[in-house]
Write an enzyme that holds these catalytic residues in place. Structure first.
Site: not given
Ligand code: ADP
Ligand code: ADP
Ligand code: MG
Length: 608
Positions: A308, A552, A555
């Site tokens: 193999r 934010d 979620q």
């Molecule tokens: P989606 O479009 O799925 O909502 P995003 O990239 O816009 O994803 O991120 C959503 C939220 O997640 C942002 O508004 C922020 O609150 C949080 N977030 C994403 N990345 C970071 C990060 N590197 N540091 C802190 N918060 C973040």
């Protein structure tokens, strides 16, 4: 030729009653899928229930579950299920990888019976080579020197005694159907004979489902040197030179090198020509490896054939520039070696390649396998480095189901010193956190002067206890992050020279003005309907803002800490102090948000 998908599965030397650890299936599966994709061949993966999240599933064009309800290793040994997936999905060839079913002649036969090609030798050759005793006798009849040993499996302790009396100690008991460095026991003196016989027998029975043992003279301080061979359907066989796999722990390879350092050219000729001779004698087709031990006097002894692809095939690829998986696929399609440009006289070795098997084992604790989630994974890359891996990324979960191979790091350079320097540099760039790895140990091997300046034998690791003295990793970044996280969430725990007070003190809560909150855009919508609302928006002289903080917090990253009840508590403050906002986004996902952006109407709540 392979218009339909190529299907993939895996192995063990025989079906054991209790399953010994196997290499993780993903690494070699991905290696094969990549080769197929390069050749325009569609790929089909199989995965066990527990491996649903494994990377090899993603790297194939299609993937199917096998062995529902079975343990992960058992699932990959479920021949009927694999054949079912192959037939249902129009698969015309199966690459068995290594481990699992790769050296099982009944699997090769089952493929043939189902009209699916097995990418490997014929079932008959797989069977002969899987039985170490039979392979030995084939070697003898081909005129290839073997380690002095019993002609067949021994039936009693008495036979072992007789052998020891004739050849003297030390001797080694080996499982006839063994593999992966398992099922072997060295006996140094007469007093140890009986106990080791019993142990080897029961180990072999548990691990390989067959307790058959044979005995060999134990060669002291040998080098393990193996030859890569490749055969086609027309009886042609070539070799791709040798690999030195002497750096072993418990008979298992840790570091592999191509070509072998300081190898007498005459000895190299004998090793390669003996390998080709043996392969030709059995009509060997596809890729295989002939393994030898070379003693202190430069005498070589055949030990076994692996029918193999091997874990360490990579170093041969690096120095010969031959893609062994491409060759396997093409040979299986019926191409001849010369059609593929694989002509012995044209195979050359360029430079040197070293492979380190990075495992999730803790060398400080007797190489105990470590499991868990990879918090951090950064690899060392750059010129001269090749990485073959599967589940090596931040967030990957290292399961206890398999041997602990994490990533194969292959370094190449114009000579051994260059390759070793690149390897050392690449390994020091690695940052693996969350699970322990053997990297500090590998670094010790790579800095060892015997390793760098001369040749080492299979006892190298056992006899160099200083390899086990390791500088513990400091893990400064993770410690700092954990500390900062702790302080952010819980407040400072010690009096530190900053103004922030420990979090146990009451936070300063802003006061909510008495009475109803001021009116906002929501009231316009309620009072005047959509048209009036639109009019009010157009008439507004300033910039209108939507605040997404609630969404934010609810979620995204904070979601594990902030709940609806918390948002409700702050809502009154927001409605009093931010009544001039256009809107507030509370829930919803990214998709809902983009829809909202498409209209001009906020569908989220505006607080009053
Ligand atoms: P989606 O479009 O799925 O909502 P995003 O990239 O816009 O994803 O991120 C959503 C939220 O997640 C942002 O508004 C922020 O609150 C949080 N977030 C994403 N990345 C970071 C990060 N590197 N540091 C802190 N918060 C973040
Ligand atoms: P496996 O099928 O597990 O790979 P092998 O027969 O290839 O078993 O042996 C694995 C390793 O065990 C060898 O590389 C070597 O280090 C050691 N070994 C096997 N047979 C002998 C022997 N007769 N004398 C000394 N070492 C041996
Ligand atoms: Mg072997």
């Amino acid at each position: 030729m392979f218009s339909a998908p190529l299907h993939f599965s895996f192995t063990l030397s025989s079906l054991p009653p209790s399953l010994p650890p196997s290499l993780p299936p993903g690494e070699i599966a991905i290696r094969v899928f990549r080769a197929c994709t390069e050749l325009g061949i569609r790929t089909v993966a199989v995965y066990s229930e527990q491996d649903r999240g494994q990377m090899h599933r993603q790297k194939a064009d299609e993937a199917y579950l096998i062995g529902k309800g079975l343990l992960p290793v058992a699932a990959y040994l479920h021949i009927p299920d694999i054949i079912r997936v192959a037939k249902e999905n129009n698969v015309d060839a199966i690459h068995p990888g290594y481990g699992f079913l790769s050296e099982r002649s009944d699997f090769a036969q089952a493929c043939a019976d189902a009209g699916v090609r097995f990418i490997g030798p014929s079932p008959e050759t797989v069977r002969k080579m899987g039985d170490k005793v039979e392979a030995r006798s084939l070697a003898i009849s081909a005129g290839v020197p073997v380690v002095p040993g019993t002609d067949g499996p021994i039936a009693s302790l008495e036979e072992a005694r007789l052998f020891a009396e004739t050849y003297g100690f030390p001797i080694i008991f080996k499982a006839a159907y063994g593999g992966g460095g398992r099922g072997m026991r060295v006996v140094k003196e007469y007093e140890e004979l009986e106990e080791n016989y019993q142990r080897a027998y029961s180990e072999a029975l548990t691990a390989f489902g067959n307790g058959a043992l044979f005995v060999e003279k134990f060669i002291e301080r040998p080098r393990h040197i193996e030859v890569q061979i490749l055969g086609d359907k027309y009886g042609n066989v070539i070799h791709l030179f040798e690999r030195d796999c002497s750096i072993q722990r418990r008979h298992q390879k840790v570091v592999e090198i191509a070509p072998a350092a300081d190898l007498d050219p005459n000895l190299r000729d004998r090793l390669t020509s003996d390998s080709v001779k043996l392969a030709k004698q059995v009509g060997y087709e596809n890729a295989g490896t002939v393994e030898f031990l070379v003693d202190k006097h430069g005498k070589h002894y055949f030990i076994e054939v692996n029918s193999r692809l091997q874990v360490e095939h990579t170093v041969t690829e690096e120095v010969t520039d031959v893609d062994l998986v491409h060759a396997q696929l093409r040979v299986c399609e019926g191409r001849s070696l010369s059609e593929l440009g694989l002509i012995q006289e044209q195979i050359r070795v360029n430079g040197c390649a070293i492979q380190c098997r990075v495992t999730t084992e803790d060398p400080a604790r007797g190489f105990q396998p470590d499991t868990g989630r990879l918090e951090v994974f950064r690899s060392g890359e750059g010129m001269g480095i090749r990485l073959d891996s599967a589940s090596a990324f931040p967030g990957a979960v290292i399961s206890p189901h398999y041997d602990s191979l994490l990533v194969k790091v292959i370094a190449s350079g114009k000579d051994m010193a260059t390759a070793a320097a690149k390897m050392h540099r690449a390994l020091s760039e690695f940052r693996v956190r969350g699970v322990k790895t053997n990297i500090p140990f590998l670094q010790n091997v790579l800095s060892n002067s015997q390793f760098l300046q001369s040749t080492v034998d299979t006892q190298f690791i056992d006899e160099n206890q200083d390899l086990f003295i390791m500088k513990p990793v400091q893990n400064r970044a993770q410690k700092l992050l954990h500390y900062l996280g702790h302080v952010m969430v819980n407040g400072p725990t010690t009096p530190i020279p900053v103004k922030a007070k420990p979090s146990s003190i009451d936070p300063v809560v802003p006061t909510v003005p008495m009475g109803e909150p001021p009116l906002g855009f929501r009231d316009v919508l309620l009072r005047e309907g959509p048209e009036g609302f639109a009019k009010a928006v157009r008439a507004h002289p300033g910039l209108l803002l939507m605040d997404t903080t609630f969404r934010d917090a609810h979620q995204s990253l904070l979601a594990t800490r902030v709940r609806t009840q918390d948002l409700k508590k702050i809502a009154p403050y927001v409605s009093h102090n931010f009544s001039n906002l256009f809107s507030l986004e509370n829930w919803g996902d990214a998709a809902a948000r983009s829809q909202r952006c498409g209209t001009n109407y906020p569908d989220n709540t505006v607080f009053r």
